[in-house]
Scaffold this active site. Structure first.
Site, PDB file in Angstrom:
ATOM      1  N   SER A  85      27.759  61.624  40.219  1.00 13.03           N
ATOM      2  CA  SER A  85      26.654  60.675  40.271  1.00 13.03           C
ATOM      3  C   SER A  85      27.055  59.428  41.063  1.00 13.03           C
ATOM      4  O   SER A  85      27.479  59.543  42.201  1.00 13.03           O
ATOM      5  CB  SER A  85      26.191  60.345  38.850  1.00 13.03           C
ATOM      6  OG  SER A  85      24.938  59.703  38.860  1.00 13.03           O
ATOM      7  N   ASP A 231      21.649  65.739  39.033  1.00 13.38           N
ATOM      8  CA  ASP A 231      22.776  64.895  38.649  1.00 13.38           C
ATOM      9  C   ASP A 231      23.905  65.697  37.999  1.00 13.38           C
ATOM     10  O   ASP A 231      23.694  66.440  37.042  1.00 13.38           O
ATOM     11  CB  ASP A 231      22.284  63.823  37.675  1.00 13.38           C
ATOM     12  CG  ASP A 231      23.260  62.665  37.554  1.00 13.38           C
ATOM     13  OD1 ASP A 231      24.430  62.904  37.238  1.00 13.38           O
ATOM     14  OD2 ASP A 231      22.840  61.518  37.783  1.00 13.38           O
TER      15      ASP A 231
END
Length: 757
Positions: A85, A231
């Site tokens: 991320s 993600d």
């Protein structure tokens, strides 16, 4: 790699040095030179290989930059990076050869509110999309396909952020194996279909970073090599195993994961849903922490309850990361390089960074064939020249600004030692047909209120040059049904035809002085044809003719009063209009200008006037000083024939920002003029995505009037008004709470949603 409409952050010293390097290199290489990866300088054999693990955490991930700053100060080398991320973004930028101070300058100067918005800046939209912004202010279009309403795959498609990352990683755009980067790198993502963690170790660096940070429901998923990626924090927020597999001996692990919220803060469905996800991520991170060895170093910055979405605190978060790393300085210093190794390490990282290559060809990716003609027309003149990200961005803006694409991207590819641009254009996931909404509400807290709700249905790309068939519907004080077919004559030429038709019903007050003595219900029907040319995305000249007919009937007042006599009309209306628009925002402008000058003439077929000519002018200019903005605007209109009795041809004044101390439309006449000065300060920052609302506190000063005869027009005979307002730029449009004052002591209060002038 680079790409479309790149959002260009201020890079300070780095930007200057990089530009100088590019220029110097371009004078010493021939047109046939192409970059090739330099041989890596191996790490010294006597020291352990060090891996860096950077967790996800949204805005909290800025703490990674502070840790990197300390590692550089202590001369601790990094031989491999694995990030998830925001950790993948910071890690990917470092792996591309940027140092910690350069990354800090980028992150702290970047306008995150803009970076987390997909739509191009308004000044980059096509002129037609700018016109649409004037009345259809709801910021979420909905798609229509197969009789179903479609929602976007995410609140943010990531177009602008993607282009920012591309520009920053330009010097390593030619590298496709992440082990060949200045620092070997891995990004972690999650396969949305299977839930499996995906380790990205090759391909396009920018899309790898974007995939790793695509939080579901916020960012749209990234399609990469046949997989739909989101993600990486969902599968592995702290990629210890991935870094270990890169052949390192010691890990430096930075965990910026958010703590779980206490019971008193679990007060809504979104917060509870986010807590459930945080629990899963925290449990996964705990398992990864348990795999650390005694020689590994764990750094957990004390970020408390800092929000993952608050990018306004990047500077503070960087400082917290730096503090946490210095607390571990004793152990970190034991990993430091000697002076000879420091120089070799820097050479190894710099050797892989190259000047932009010459572009020998342009090709369109599979799946983008629908746009191949437009893309080839836009980019064919860039072949045979060194890659210029600014030139590419300008061309990308031309197409992306039409508003029919979710993403527009490109990659640098190498085929048989020839470098080219591989272009990828993806149409709206909710398109090509879509619907937009507009709202307008005004209440003066004295029993007078108006309301309008509008819907626009757009059938786009009905012709190859980008034709549109548009239907508009509105109910409220003004009700209408209208359609037009916008037909560009050729791709990017600017010339167009626009046949149109409209039926409209609206209320028109009849005044005696400032006293309302009645009200008409005005019915109008029209059809016509416009012809014109658009100049880039900043201006347009348009001329047209239409047949207009209708009637007005008294709904309030004495129908026997001569001043309220019913009227019928049937006219031919001709007009010529020049429009200029480089305003950055129609709600709360900060910079730019907008102007319109129009002549219209009615030639009577049946009605009260034989010939009527009107000239109108509108101008807006905005300038900002930090959080403070000043906007000057003026409007004026003149009816060239006197003794105008047709209510359609009278100009109204009165209401918020239109002589704010007076009742709305309480002045009407065939001549009018008004000047306004607005001063406002942004007191609410406005966050990324749509998670916060920019808020402004301001005041206005207005001077204007209407006149019945040209000889009466004078500055001395004007109303002087002012207002104080609180404004919010919401997804429904601008909302104001205000009070207005007139020089004669009159006062008005407003709750206002929509455009004001």
């Amino acid at each position: 790699m680079i790409s479309p409409r790149a959002v260009r952050p201020r890079l300070g010293v780095f930007g200057f040095l990089f530009a100088a390097l590019w220029l110097a290199a371009s004078t010493t290489t021939t047109a046939q030179d192409t970059p090739a990866p330099a041989a890596a300088v191996p790490a010294a054999p006597h020291r352990p290989r060090i891996g860096l693990v950077l967790s996800g955490g949204g805005a909290r991930g800025a703490a990674h930059i502070g840790v990197l700053k300390v590692l550089e100060d202590l001369h601790v080398p990094i031989d491999a990076i694995a990030g998830t991320s925001m950790g993948a973004v910071v890690g990917g930028l470092y792996a591309s050869g940027l140092d910690a101070h350069e990354i800090e300058a980028i992150m702290t100067s970047l306008n995150w509110q803009d970076a987390f918005r997909d739509r191009p800046p308004r000044e980059d939209l096509t002129f037609r999309r700018k016109q649409e912004d004037q009345n259809f202010l709801v910021k979420f279009p909905l798609g229509i396909r197969g009789g179903k309403v479609l929602l976007p795959k995410g609140l943010i498609q990531g177009q602008r952020l993607n282009q920012t990352l591309r520009r920053l990683t330009l010097p390593v755009a030619y590298i496709t194996k992440f082990d060949d980067l200045p620092t070997p790198f891995r990004a972690l993502a999650t396969d949305l279909e299977t839930g499996e963690g995906v380790t990205i170790d090759s391909g396009d660096l920018t899309s790898a970073m974007r995939a790793s940070m695509s939080a579901p429901g916020v960012f749209a998923p990234v399609e990469r090599e046949g997989r739909l990626l989101v993600d990486g924090g969902i599968a592995e927020n702290l990629p210890v195993d991935v870094a270990r597999a890169m052949g390192v001996d010691i890990l430096i692990v930075v965990d910026v994961g958010a703590p779980l919220l206490k019971r008193d803060k679990l007060s809504s469905v979104p917060v509870i849903s986010n807590q459930m996800l945080a629990i899963l991520i925290q449990q996964n991170s705990k398992l990864q922490r348990e795999k650390l060895r005694p020689d590994d170093i764990l750094i957990a910055p004390a970020l408390g309850d800092t929000s993952s979405f608050d990018f306004g605190v990047v500077k503070r978060v960087v400082s917290v990361g730096e503090t946490a790393a210095r607390e571990a300085a004793g152990r970190l210093a034991s990993l430091a390089m000697d002076p000879q190794e420091v120089q070799r390490y820097a050479q190894r990282r710099e050797a892989a960074r190259q000047i932009p290559p010459r572009i020998d060809f342009v090709k369109v990716d599979s799946g983008s064939e629908r746009y191949s003609e437009r893309l080839n027309d836009l980019f064919k003149d860039l072949t045979g020249k060194p890659l210029d990200p600014d030139a590419i961005a300008r061309r990308m803006t031309t197409l992306y600004g039409q508003g029919s694409l979710d993403t527009l991207d490109y990659r640098v590819v190498n085929e048989n030692d020839r470098y080219g641009l591989s272009l990828d254009a993806r149409g709206n996931s909710i398109g090509p047909n879509y619907v937009r909404f507009g709202l307008s509400l005004q209440d003066d807290f004295q029993g007078n209120s108006t309301f309008n709700a509008a819907t626009r249905f757009v059938m786009s790309e009905i012709t190859k040059p980008g034709g549109e068939w548009v239907w508009d519907f509105q109910i409220g004080q003004t009700s209408l049904a209208a359609t037009d077919v916008f037909l560009p004559l050729s791709q990017f030429s600017g010339w167009f035809l626009d046949p149109h038709a409209e039926a409209q019903v609206r209320n028109v007050p009849v005044l005696n002085g400032q006293s309302e003595i009645g009200e008409y219900r005005l019915h109008t029907y029209s059809y016509g044809l416009d012809f014109g040319r658009q100049f880039g995305n900043w201006g347009e000249i348009r001329a047209g003719v239409q047949r207009l007919q209708g009637h007005s009937r008294v709904t309030i007042g004495d129908p026997n009063n001569p001043a309220l006599a019913a009227q019928d009309f049937k006219v031919r209306d001709y007009f010529v209009r020049f429009s200029y628009d480089r305003l950055d925002d129609v709600n709360f402008p900060h910079h730019g200008q907008q102007a319109t000058l129009q002549w219209s003439g009615e030639r009577n077929v049946r009605g009260p006037n034989r010939v009527t000519d009107q000239i109108t002018f509108n101008y807006v200019a905005a300038h900002s000083f930090g959080r403070d903005s000043a906007v000057f605007s003026t409007s004026a209109g003149e009816t060239l024939e006197g003794n105008v009795t047709d209510v359609r041809l009278l100009f109204p004044l009165g209401g918020f920002f239109n002589l704010s101390g007076l009742k709305a439309d309480s002045l009407t006449g065939p001549y009018f003029g008004i000047a306004r000065l607005l001063l406002y300060r942004q007191i609410g920052r406005g966050g990324p995505g749509y998670l916060d609302v920019p808020t402004y506190l301001g005041m206005s000063f207005e001077m204007g009037n209407v006149w019945q005869n040209r000889r009466d027009v004078s500055l001395g005979d004007t109303h002087k008004d002012a207002s104080v307002f609180l404004g919010m730029d919401t997804f429904l449009g601008p909302v104001y709470v205000a009070t207005g004052f007139d020089q004669h002591g009159q006062q008005a209060f407003y709750l206002f949603l929509g455009r004001t002038f």
